[in-house]
Design a protein around this motif. Structure first.
Motif, PDB file in Angstrom:
ATOM      1  N   GLY A 521      37.435 -23.482   9.795  1.00  0.00           N
ATOM      2  CA  GLY A 521      36.284 -23.615  10.669  1.00  0.00           C
ATOM      3  C   GLY A 521      35.048 -22.832  10.305  1.00  0.00           C
ATOM      4  O   GLY A 521      34.063 -22.869  11.042  1.00  0.00           O
ATOM      5  N   ASN A 523      32.703 -23.293   8.050  1.00  0.00           N
ATOM      6  CA  ASN A 523      31.516 -24.135   7.869  1.00  0.00           C
ATOM      7  C   ASN A 523      30.989 -24.639   9.206  1.00  0.00           C
ATOM      8  O   ASN A 523      29.775 -24.706   9.435  1.00  0.00           O
ATOM      9  CB  ASN A 523      31.842 -25.319   6.953  1.00  0.00           C
ATOM     10  CG  ASN A 523      32.010 -24.905   5.516  1.00  0.00           C
ATOM     11  OD1 ASN A 523      31.435 -23.915   5.073  1.00  0.00           O
ATOM     12  ND2 ASN A 523      32.818 -25.640   4.773  1.00  0.00           N
ATOM     13  N   GLY A 524      31.920 -25.017  10.104  1.00  0.00           N
ATOM     14  CA  GLY A 524      31.499 -25.487  11.414  1.00  0.00           C
ATOM     15  C   GLY A 524      30.825 -24.399  12.229  1.00  0.00           C
ATOM     16  O   GLY A 524      29.810 -24.641  12.903  1.00  0.00           O
ATOM     17  N   TYR A 527      27.412 -23.728  10.830  1.00  0.00           N
ATOM     18  CA  TYR A 527      26.548 -24.862  11.176  1.00  0.00           C
ATOM     19  C   TYR A 527      26.067 -24.739  12.622  1.00  0.00           C
ATOM     20  O   TYR A 527      24.922 -25.090  12.955  1.00  0.00           O
ATOM     21  CB  TYR A 527      27.329 -26.159  10.973  1.00  0.00           C
ATOM     22  CG  TYR A 527      26.579 -27.431  11.281  1.00  0.00           C
ATOM     23  CD1 TYR A 527      25.843 -28.079  10.296  1.00  0.00           C
ATOM     24  CD2 TYR A 527      26.623 -27.987  12.547  1.00  0.00           C
ATOM     25  CE1 TYR A 527      25.168 -29.259  10.575  1.00  0.00           C
ATOM     26  CE2 TYR A 527      25.954 -29.161  12.845  1.00  0.00           C
ATOM     27  CZ  TYR A 527      25.226 -29.798  11.862  1.00  0.00           C
ATOM     28  OH  TYR A 527      24.559 -30.963  12.144  1.00  0.00           O
ATOM     29  N   VAL A 665      35.024 -30.857   4.043  1.00  0.00           N
ATOM     30  CA  VAL A 665      34.644 -30.258   5.320  1.00  0.00           C
ATOM     31  C   VAL A 665      33.143 -30.407   5.563  1.00  0.00           C
ATOM     32  O   VAL A 665      32.711 -30.743   6.674  1.00  0.00           O
ATOM     33  CB  VAL A 665      35.053 -28.771   5.353  1.00  0.00           C
ATOM     34  CG1 VAL A 665      34.474 -28.079   6.580  1.00  0.00           C
ATOM     35  CG2 VAL A 665      36.564 -28.644   5.353  1.00  0.00           C
ATOM     36  N   THR A 666      32.343 -30.174   4.524  1.00  0.00           N
ATOM     37  CA  THR A 666      30.889 -30.236   4.673  1.00  0.00           C
ATOM     38  C   THR A 666      30.414 -31.627   5.082  1.00  0.00           C
ATOM     39  O   THR A 666      29.555 -31.772   5.962  1.00  0.00           O
ATOM     40  CB  THR A 666      30.203 -29.826   3.355  1.00  0.00           C
ATOM     41  OG1 THR A 666      30.594 -28.487   3.024  1.00  0.00           O
ATOM     42  CG2 THR A 666      28.693 -29.900   3.494  1.00  0.00           C
ATOM     43  N   LEU A 669      31.962 -32.861   8.726  1.00  0.00           N
ATOM     44  CA  LEU A 669      31.596 -32.125   9.927  1.00  0.00           C
ATOM     45  C   LEU A 669      30.611 -32.890  10.815  1.00  0.00           C
ATOM     46  O   LEU A 669      30.853 -33.023  12.026  1.00  0.00           O
ATOM     47  CB  LEU A 669      31.039 -30.754   9.549  1.00  0.00           C
ATOM     48  CG  LEU A 669      30.579 -29.881  10.713  1.00  0.00           C
ATOM     49  CD1 LEU A 669      31.741 -29.598  11.665  1.00  0.00           C
ATOM     50  CD2 LEU A 669      29.980 -28.565  10.205  1.00  0.00           C
ATOM     51  N   VAL A 681      36.136 -30.660  17.642  1.00  0.00           N
ATOM     52  CA  VAL A 681      36.074 -30.091  16.293  1.00  0.00           C
ATOM     53  C   VAL A 681      36.651 -28.679  16.272  1.00  0.00           C
ATOM     54  O   VAL A 681      37.507 -28.346  15.444  1.00  0.00           O
ATOM     55  CB  VAL A 681      34.615 -30.081  15.784  1.00  0.00           C
ATOM     56  CG1 VAL A 681      34.514 -29.285  14.488  1.00  0.00           C
ATOM     57  CG2 VAL A 681      34.130 -31.502  15.555  1.00  0.00           C
ATOM     58  N   TYR A 685      39.998 -26.936  14.454  1.00  0.00           N
ATOM     59  CA  TYR A 685      39.940 -25.720  13.650  1.00  0.00           C
ATOM     60  C   TYR A 685      40.919 -24.665  14.177  1.00  0.00           C
ATOM     61  O   TYR A 685      41.546 -23.932  13.389  1.00  0.00           O
ATOM     62  CB  TYR A 685      38.518 -25.155  13.646  1.00  0.00           C
ATOM     63  CG  TYR A 685      37.525 -25.973  12.860  1.00  0.00           C
ATOM     64  CD1 TYR A 685      37.941 -26.822  11.838  1.00  0.00           C
ATOM     65  CD2 TYR A 685      36.159 -25.907  13.126  1.00  0.00           C
ATOM     66  CE1 TYR A 685      37.030 -27.571  11.110  1.00  0.00           C
ATOM     67  CE2 TYR A 685      35.239 -26.639  12.401  1.00  0.00           C
ATOM     68  CZ  TYR A 685      35.678 -27.480  11.391  1.00  0.00           C
ATOM     69  OH  TYR A 685      34.772 -28.214  10.681  1.00  0.00           O
TER      70      TYR A 685
END
Length: 732
Positions: A521, A523-524, A527, A665-666, A669, A681, A685
């Motif tokens: 998680g 990257n999320g 973001y 993942v990128t 997302l 989401v 994760y």
């Protein structure tokens, strides 16, 4: 140790440039869109950002094997050149296509640095501080992001910010990186040993360790070239190589074995015993647990037996010593003034004609009473003279482990002794405090054995130890000649080497950690962070201060990155104290709670400000714990758990897994956010983090303070036990 710290820090500049680039492109793309009119071309905009990711993935496919052939340092120099060239091309870019090409070159430099810097640091660092030094890449990467965000934020305050200047500034630190890589960084001593360049390896070790006597560690590098196919755990009572010890006690001559060290006259007598050592007990316990259906990997049990049952003086005192001889105090005074006996130029009159001292003698066989081959070179030293935190001796290889050899009379199917019967031994002393049934107790600095144990009484200077025993990489001498290093050094790794049980087990651990790290998680959360801070009113506050929305976003990102730096410093301190496994097992539950709090905060409406504050606190806690554990440790472990002969190839597989999962993942997302919502989401994760905790608990061993070569042997032993247990179960 100052030299190795500076070397590790200089190598980690490659990761600083990666963090610098990631932050710079995040800010520069805002202005790139305006100049090239990409507002209606989101695919091109995304490709500009992702091109470096594509380049890193491409070059990773062969960076490891190539580094195994040409060296770690050469590839780091190439990485610095790629960083510099790409920054110059980005600064010049007349159109979007040239910019895409420059971003691809930049990705090549990133891929080489991210893949090889952890390997380089692991291969040069002493085992006692390897975890700390391998946290440098994480710290430098976050530090590079912070500096870059600050720079881009400052440029964004001008009326016409130049994205070319933002990207071109990367050339300045890349020049520094090139100068350090080309003129300061030494080649990895383990890579040099793998190519038979022993004299160069010795000189590098002397520079990194700050001492002349590195014969023990140099011998370890040679022994680490092989993958332990038939490693076994044996137990011994070890004493001085005297017919009668100074206490007047004679070691029983029945079944006695002579052990040898890497220097002139260095030898001991050992008597095999059974059922005494914690390591052997853990080995048998792990095998029985596996047969009984337990999911805990035997490798985890074996590593745990070392870290949970270390003698307390190894951990708490830098001055205490466990010695075979009671009068080693005088010998300690001689250490450090003696020149290493393993000197290729001195031991070979025609050394100038022998390339890189491949034929340097290390062992000098002679005939002994029992008919086995005899003495290895030794300067004055003791087998268990150096513990954690002390200056290493000829036999000490770090982490409380010692290196020795013995000769085995067992013959193979052809009637000949395998490798002349020479076997290497990684020896670890046992502690009486951890096992009440071993038949001995500690008094003063010596172990005192009860008479029923079949060994001398107290005061005799004998100790009990467990040993990892396998075929030696060196070859014994012929007809009384000196034992030599291997005449042929393998050119490079092969795919068949990956089929070794220990390598397969280590590869499963490395690949599993990389997959779970990317889907945990981070990257999320990164973001979502700007949106969270905007809801708390931070963005509005900055706007009221006259800072534009674009500049405010960059400043928020800089502050978020700044928060990570002290947390990484804490992990540096704990990495070699608490350990890698313990840090992950402690921080992953906090990640789960943070993600579940974000889920609840998005589902339960407590009011805009309350929700924003809860979410902000959860994000900050998540980021802090992630960088302390799951952020850096997978790369650290991947650089530690593979044998020297296949380390580059295995790291390539792990790095490819990292980049592929990063891409997945990128790019999934935004789609997941749209279809599942924020709660869905982060709920996924949280489930991944729960799986990660179970995986770490069952499969990931603790490697703190252990020499790389010993780690590889442990994986080999654990895999062997699990395979034998599986065979028994299938046969039954």
């Amino acid at each position: 140790m100052r030299s190795v710290v500076l070397v590790s820090l200089a190598a980690a500049i490659g990761n600083m440039l990666q963090g610098w680039d990631n932050a710079t492109i995040a800010g520069a793309v805002i202005y790139i869109k305006k100049e090239f009119h990409l507002e209606r071309e989101p695919k091109i905009e995304g490709l500009i950002v992702a091109m470096s990711l594509i380049g890193a993935t491409m070059i990773t496919t062969f960076s490891g094997p190539v580094s195994d052939r040409v060296g770690r340092r050469s590839m780091l120099i190439l990485s610095s050149l790629l960083y510099f060239l790409s920054s110059i091309v980005m600064f010049w870019s007349p159109n979007v296509y040239v910019l895409l090409f420059a971003r691809l070159l930049d990705g090549f430099g990133i891929g080489l640095a991210v893949t090889l810097v952890p390997i380089y640091i692991s291969e040069t660092a002493p085992s006692e501080i390897r975890g700390l030094l391998n946290t440098f890449p994480q710290f430098c990467g976050s530090g590079g992001m912070f500096l870059s965000y600050c720079l881009v934020f400052g440029m964004s305050l001008h009326e016409s910010p130049s994205w070319r200047l933002m990207l071109g500034v990367l050339s300045i630190p890349s020049v520094l990186y090139f100068l350090l890589a080309a003129f300061f960084l030494p080649e990895s001593p383990r890579w040099l040993a793998s190519k038979g360049r022993m004299e160069e390896a010795r000189q590098v070790l002397q520079r990194l360790r700050g001492r002349e006597d590195v014969s023990g560690e140099l011998a370890l590098l040679v022994e680490g070239l092989g993958v332990g196919k038939d490693t076994s755990i044996e137990e011994y009572v070890i004493g001085p190589d005297n017919e009668v010890s100074e206490g007047g006690h004679e070691l029983p001559r029945k079944d006695q074995i002579k052990l040898y060290g890497p220097e002139d006259g260095q030898s001991w007598m050992a008597k095999p015993v059974k059922g005494q050592s914690s390591l052997a007990l853990a080995s048998r316990q792990g095998s029985m647990i596996t047969r009984g259906g337990s999911l805990v990997d035997p490798v985890v049990t074996l590593f745990g037996s070392i870290h949970e049952k270390l003698p307390s003086e190894n951990l708490n005192s830098s001055s205490s010593r466990s010695m075979i001889f009671p009068n080693m105090g005088s010998i300690l005074g001689l250490m450090g003034r003696q020149e290493s006996q393993w000197d290729p130029e001195r031991n070979n009159d025609d050394s100038s004609e022998q390339d890189e001292s491949l034929n340097s003698p290390l062992l000098s066989p002679q005939t002994t009473e029992s008919g086995s081959v005899g003495t290895m070179h030794r300067r004055q030293s003791s087998l268990f003279m150096a513990n954690v935190g002390e200056t290493a001796t000829a036999t000490s290889i770090g982490g409380g482990w010692q290196l020795a050899w013995k000769y085995n009379d067992k013959v193979g199917a052809d009637g000949q002794r395998v490798n002349g019967g020479l076997q290497r031994m990684y020896i670890h002393e046992e502690s009486s405090k951890n096992n009440n049934n071993t038949g001995f107790s500690r008094r003063g600095s010596l172990l005192s054995f009860h008479t029923e144990a079949g060994v001398p009484d107290q005061g005799s200077g004998y100790i009990q130890a467990a040993a990892l025993v396998s075929q030696a990489s060196m070859i014994p001498g012929i007809k009384g000649g000196a034992a030599m290093l291997p005449k042929e050094i393998k050119a490079g790794p092969g795919w068949r080497d990956l089929m070794e049980p220990g390598v397969k087990r280590a590869l499963m651990v490395g690949v599993g950690l990389q997959i779970l790290q990317q889907f945990a998680g981070i990257n999320g959360v990164m973001y979502y962070t700007p949106q969270i801070l905007e809801e708390t009113g931070v963005s509005s506050l900055l706007t009221n201060l006259g800072i534009g929305a674009e500049s405010a976003s960059l400043l928020i990102s800089a502050l978020t990155t700044l928060l990570m730096l002290p947390c990484i410093l804490v992990s540096m301190r704990l990495m070699d104290v608490s350990g890698r496994r313990s840090l992950m097992l402690s921080t992953i539950p906090i990640l789960i709670l943070s993600l579940l709090t974000l889920v609840i905060g998005s589902l339960v409406k407590l009011g805009g400000t309350a929700n924003a504050l809860i979410s902000t606190a959860s994000v900050m806690v998540y980021l802090s714990c992630f960088v302390m554990g799951f952020g850096a440790i997978p790369n650290i472990l991947c650089s530690e758990i593979f044998p020297t002969s296949v380390r580059g190839l295995c790291i390539t597989i792990c790095a490819l897994t990292f980049w592929i999962c990063d891409i997945i993942v990128t790019y999934t997302l935004p789609v997941m956010l749209k279809s599942l919502g924020l709660a869905g989401v982060f709920g996924i994760y949280a489930c991944v983090c729960a799986v990660a905790w179970v995986f770490v608990y069952l499969k990931v061993p603790e490697t703190k303070g252990m020499p790389l070569e010993v780690i590889s042997e442990f994986f080999s032993v654990g895999a062997k036990h699990q395979d034998s247990a599986a065979s028994l179960l299938s046969g039954g």
